[in-house]
Design an enzyme around this catalytic site. Sequence first.
Site, PDB file in Angstrom:
ATOM      1  N   ASP A  73       0.849  -1.188   0.000  1.00  0.00           N
ATOM      2  CA  ASP A  73       0.000   0.000   0.000  1.00  0.00           C
ATOM      3  C   ASP A  73       0.885   1.238   0.000  1.00  0.00           C
ATOM      4  O   ASP A  73       1.573   1.522   0.980  1.00  0.00           O
ATOM      5  CB  ASP A  73      -0.903   0.000   1.239  1.00  0.00           C
ATOM      6  CG  ASP A  73      -1.918   1.126   1.223  1.00  0.00           C
ATOM      7  OD1 ASP A  73      -1.497   2.308   1.197  1.00  0.00           O
ATOM      8  OD2 ASP A  73      -3.125   0.843   1.237  1.00  0.00           O
ATOM      9  N   ASP A  91       0.317   3.814   2.865  1.00  0.00           N
ATOM     10  CA  ASP A  91       0.822   3.370   4.170  1.00  0.00           C
ATOM     11  C   ASP A  91       2.342   3.421   4.220  1.00  0.00           C
ATOM     12  O   ASP A  91       2.943   3.775   5.236  1.00  0.00           O
ATOM     13  CB  ASP A  91       0.351   1.949   4.460  1.00  0.00           C
ATOM     14  CG  ASP A  91      -1.126   1.886   4.785  1.00  0.00           C
ATOM     15  OD1 ASP A  91      -1.748   2.955   4.972  1.00  0.00           O
ATOM     16  OD2 ASP A  91      -1.675   0.762   4.844  1.00  0.00           O
TER      17      ASP A  91
END
Length: 211
Positions: free
Chosen positions: A202, A205
């Site tokens: 991700d 993130d």
Amino acid sequence: MRLHVADHPLVAHKLTVLRDVTTPSATFRLLVDELVTLLAYEATRDVRTREVEITTPVATTTGTKLAQPRPLVVPILRAGLGMLDGMTRLLPSAEVGFLGMQRDEETLEAITYANRLPEDLSGRQCFLLDPMLATGGTLVAAIDYLLQRGARDVTAVCLLAAPEGIKVVEDFVGDRADVQVVVAAVDERLNEKAYIVPGLGDAGDRLYGVV
């Protein structure tokens, strides 16, 4: 739709470090910034220009400047924000808009929650920034948002793309507008959770941590 995959050893090197799960957020942010600047060089090959006459210390000559209206750079929040500095480093005179979109993890559809864009984008060259072209839902929604405001020249800059997402964008765009997608690499596929494989996880993130 036109797809351009940047083929350069520095792009491949930086992408390899980004993929590594042990790369810390600080290094990840720095490499994204550097990689986007390299991708921006490719993405702006067709940026509109005009001729101007200037005087050098030696003589008068004809040079080139960016044409009006100024290009518009639009990061898709939140992960696209990590690409903004790398893009504006190469296009410092560009205007910057923002588009807040997120993927519903159950339906995989894009949800728009914020925007800061001009109402009329007619005649503007627009550059969308989004690290991952996975299912294509977010990018299609963003492109559609720009087209509804009159844009007809859109370039998306992504770090990685999956074949499934590229197909979705191709099918959506058709001959509606001049859309280009510039990526560092096209990966193998999406997994059952719609993450790019091998990918880099991700991007939001890894840029900013899990919030």
